[in-house]
Enzyme design. Structure first.
Site, mmCIF file in Angstrom:
data_model
loop_
_atom_site.group_PDB
_atom_site.id
_atom_site.type_symbol
_atom_site.label_atom_id
_atom_site.label_comp_id
_atom_site.label_asym_id
_atom_site.label_seq_id
_atom_site.Cartn_x
_atom_site.Cartn_y
_atom_site.Cartn_z
ATOM 1 N N ASP A 162 0.854 -1.191 0.000
ATOM 2 C CA ASP A 162 0.000 0.000 0.000
ATOM 3 C C ASP A 162 0.892 1.245 0.000
ATOM 4 O O ASP A 162 1.881 1.300 0.717
ATOM 5 C CB ASP A 162 -0.896 -0.007 1.268
ATOM 6 C CG ASP A 162 -2.123 0.898 1.126
ATOM 7 O OD1 ASP A 162 -3.247 0.412 1.347
ATOM 8 O OD2 ASP A 162 -1.944 2.087 0.772
ATOM 9 N N SER A 205 -1.602 6.368 0.033
ATOM 10 C CA SER A 205 -2.136 7.622 -0.547
ATOM 11 C C SER A 205 -3.585 7.827 -0.107
ATOM 12 O O SER A 205 -4.102 8.944 -0.163
ATOM 13 C CB SER A 205 -2.073 7.555 -2.083
ATOM 14 O OG SER A 205 -2.853 6.454 -2.559
ATOM 15 N N SER A 264 -16.915 -3.366 -9.020
ATOM 16 C CA SER A 264 -17.978 -2.567 -8.416
ATOM 17 C C SER A 264 -19.269 -2.697 -9.205
ATOM 18 O O SER A 264 -19.250 -2.877 -10.418
ATOM 19 C CB SER A 264 -17.538 -1.099 -8.387
ATOM 20 O OG SER A 264 -18.628 -0.246 -8.098
ATOM 21 N N THR A 280 -20.925 -0.489 -10.021
ATOM 22 C CA THR A 280 -20.995 0.674 -10.906
ATOM 23 C C THR A 280 -20.831 0.252 -12.358
ATOM 24 O O THR A 280 -21.220 0.986 -13.279
ATOM 25 C CB THR A 280 -19.922 1.704 -10.473
ATOM 26 O OG1 THR A 280 -20.278 2.990 -10.945
ATOM 27 C CG2 THR A 280 -18.559 1.329 -10.947
ATOM 28 N N TYR A 297 -14.348 6.451 -13.350
ATOM 29 C CA TYR A 297 -14.146 5.422 -12.324
ATOM 30 C C TYR A 297 -14.833 4.123 -12.756
ATOM 31 O O TYR A 297 -14.217 3.067 -12.789
ATOM 32 C CB TYR A 297 -14.701 5.894 -10.976
ATOM 33 C CG TYR A 297 -14.882 4.770 -9.983
ATOM 34 C CD1 TYR A 297 -16.148 4.237 -9.748
ATOM 35 C CD2 TYR A 297 -13.805 4.232 -9.312
ATOM 36 C CE1 TYR A 297 -16.321 3.184 -8.866
ATOM 37 C CE2 TYR A 297 -13.971 3.171 -8.422
ATOM 38 C CZ TYR A 297 -15.235 2.663 -8.204
ATOM 39 O OH TYR A 297 -15.408 1.611 -7.320
ATOM 40 N N LYS A 336 -13.302 0.234 -14.004
ATOM 41 C CA LYS A 336 -13.694 -1.075 -13.458
ATOM 42 C C LYS A 336 -14.133 -2.003 -14.589
ATOM 43 O O LYS A 336 -13.789 -3.183 -14.630
ATOM 44 C CB LYS A 336 -14.811 -0.917 -12.425
ATOM 45 C CG LYS A 336 -14.372 -0.237 -11.132
ATOM 46 C CD LYS A 336 -13.245 -0.989 -10.449
ATOM 47 C CE LYS A 336 -12.811 -0.353 -9.148
ATOM 48 N NZ LYS A 336 -11.647 -1.029 -8.541
ATOM 49 N N LEU A 355 -22.116 8.318 1.734
ATOM 50 C CA LEU A 355 -23.208 8.657 2.654
ATOM 51 C C LEU A 355 -22.900 8.355 4.110
ATOM 52 O O LEU A 355 -23.034 9.226 4.986
ATOM 53 C CB LEU A 355 -24.483 7.897 2.246
ATOM 54 C CG LEU A 355 -25.693 8.083 3.176
ATOM 55 C CD1 LEU A 355 -26.173 9.522 3.167
ATOM 56 C CD2 LEU A 355 -26.819 7.131 2.771
ATOM 57 N N ASP A 392 -25.416 10.262 -10.130
ATOM 58 C CA ASP A 392 -26.097 9.268 -9.288
ATOM 59 C C ASP A 392 -27.080 8.448 -10.114
ATOM 60 O O ASP A 392 -27.816 9.012 -10.928
ATOM 61 C CB ASP A 392 -26.884 9.963 -8.177
ATOM 62 C CG ASP A 392 -26.039 10.139 -6.930
ATOM 63 O OD1 ASP A 392 -26.414 10.962 -6.075
ATOM 64 O OD2 ASP A 392 -24.988 9.477 -6.822
#
Ligand code: WQD
Length: 348
Positions: free
Chosen positions: A32, A35, A126, A128, A151, A155, A202, A300
């Site tokens: 890691d 960051s 994800s 997403t 993003y 993925k 959230l 969203d």
């Protein structure tokens, strides 16, 4: 013990996965660059498992350094690749940063797997990748719609890269886990989410508001086609999510094909609206949350939650912790953070 390189292993999901790997008898090796994490996470992990975990403070993009690590750490049998930038909004502002880091770090890992004969890869993907699904719950055969952000695009591209590498015929077995919304913290209160600066997500925003660090929460829109007008997400406890990674490695271990690739949704199979999360937090903690309804947030999607049959039947994993458990643990972690900060401020 099977050595597993955990890139991004000091991060939110990575650190919780390191705990579960150790408990399942694996030897996690953290890589890691810190960051998006703090060195204190290593102490938190040690407090939970009672021993220090090997950690290299290194950037996965640095091929020379990765070469040194993989040459030194003989017999790494698997990689869990978490290391990536993950802020949707930031990716819209800085697409090149996201493509360079998220794609190149995976490519370096693929190089290491080929050079050092590492057979297993678990990739942090994800939900997403689905965009706004037409049909819910979304399953692994649901269409992959055009990404809503760089993003999400990274993925999708990483999943394609892995699938193509497996097809190239090198001995490689890989699994992509499509996370829904990871929330919560380890019940011990030793590790949890460490948002740097203003939280984008959230739940850390909720806990910081409840702790008085923020005046209120803005609910991004209440004019969606949902039960109460606010967006629906599938919120999964980070400890359940961590356990799915152990199950993925165990599935790869018992799969005898030399080339194997599959993807799994990792969610609870249920959706909750933003207001339901806020109300549940208030019930679980007894804290009243100050919030207002604001405009929708760009990018969203309206609603998404997972079909999790494949994870149950093939991965032999399903979530067990509830939204209440996750919010209780998130609040417990926030309070621990608070008391650590206050202790640090007390002049000696
Ligand atoms: C959840 C809901 C917001 C903050 C993203 C990535 C996903 C994963 C998790 C990395 C949304 C609403 C939020 C606030 C709000 N990333 N909200 N007020 O956007 O669903 O998922 O983070 O692993 O890949 O896409 O998560 O927590 O930002 O938002 O009303 O102050 O809460 O509009 O409906 P998201 P989120």
């Amino acid at each position: 013990m099977s050595k597993i390189a955990v890139t991004g292993g000091a991060g939110f999901i990575g650190s919780h996965t390191v705990i579960e790997l150790y408990r399942a008898g694996f030897e996690p090796i953290i890589i890691d660059d810190f960051s998006n994490s703090e060195i204190s996470v290593l102490q938190g992990i040690e407090n939970i498992i009672g021993t220090a975990v090997s950690c290299y403070d290194a950037d996965c993009n640095n091929q020379q350094v990765m070469d040194t690590i993989f040459a030194h750490e003989k017999n790494i049998t698997g990689i869990i690749h978490f290391a990536a930038f993950k802020a949707v909004g930031e990716s819209v502002q800085q697409p090149v940063k996201y493509y360079r880091n998220n794609l190149n770090s995976l490519l370096v890992m693929m190089e290491m797997m080929g050079k050092y004969n590492v057979p297993h890869l678990v990739f942090s993907s994800s939900c997403t990748v689905y965009g706004q699904p037409e049909v819910l719950p979304v399953n692994e055969q649901s269409p992959i719609l055009p990404a809503q952000s760089p993003y999400g695009s990274t993925k999708q591209l990483c999943e394609q890269m892995i699938e193509q590498m497996v097809k190239a015929g090198k001995p490689l077995k890989a699994i992509s886990l499509r996370y829904f919304n990871p929330i919560g913290a380890h019940p011990s209160g030793h590790i949890g989410e460490l948002p740097i600066g203003t939280p984008g997500n959230l739940v850390p925003f909720i806990t910081q508001t409840a702790a008085g660090l923020r005046p209120m929460i803005t609910v991004f829109g209440n004019d969606y086609d949902t039960a109460d007008g606010t967006c629906v997400r599938d919120y999964i406890h980070v400890v359940d999510l961590a356990k799915a990674h152990v199950k993925a490695l165990e599935l790869l271990d018992r799969t005898h094909d030399s080339q194997y690739y599959d993807v799994f949704n990792v969610g609870t199979g249920a959706g909750n609206t933003v207001l339901e999360v806020i109300k549940t937090f208030e019930i679980v903690t007894g804290r009243k949350l100050n919030y207002k309804i604001g405009p929708r947030r760009a990018g969203d999607i309206e609603k998404i939650y997972a079909e999790v049959d494949k994870a149950r039947d093939v991965l032999r994993w399903q979530s067990g912790l509830t939204l209440r458990d996750a919010l209780k643990d998130a609040w417990n972690w926030q309070q621990k953070l608070q008391s650590k900060a206050e202790t640090a401020q007390v002049p000696s």
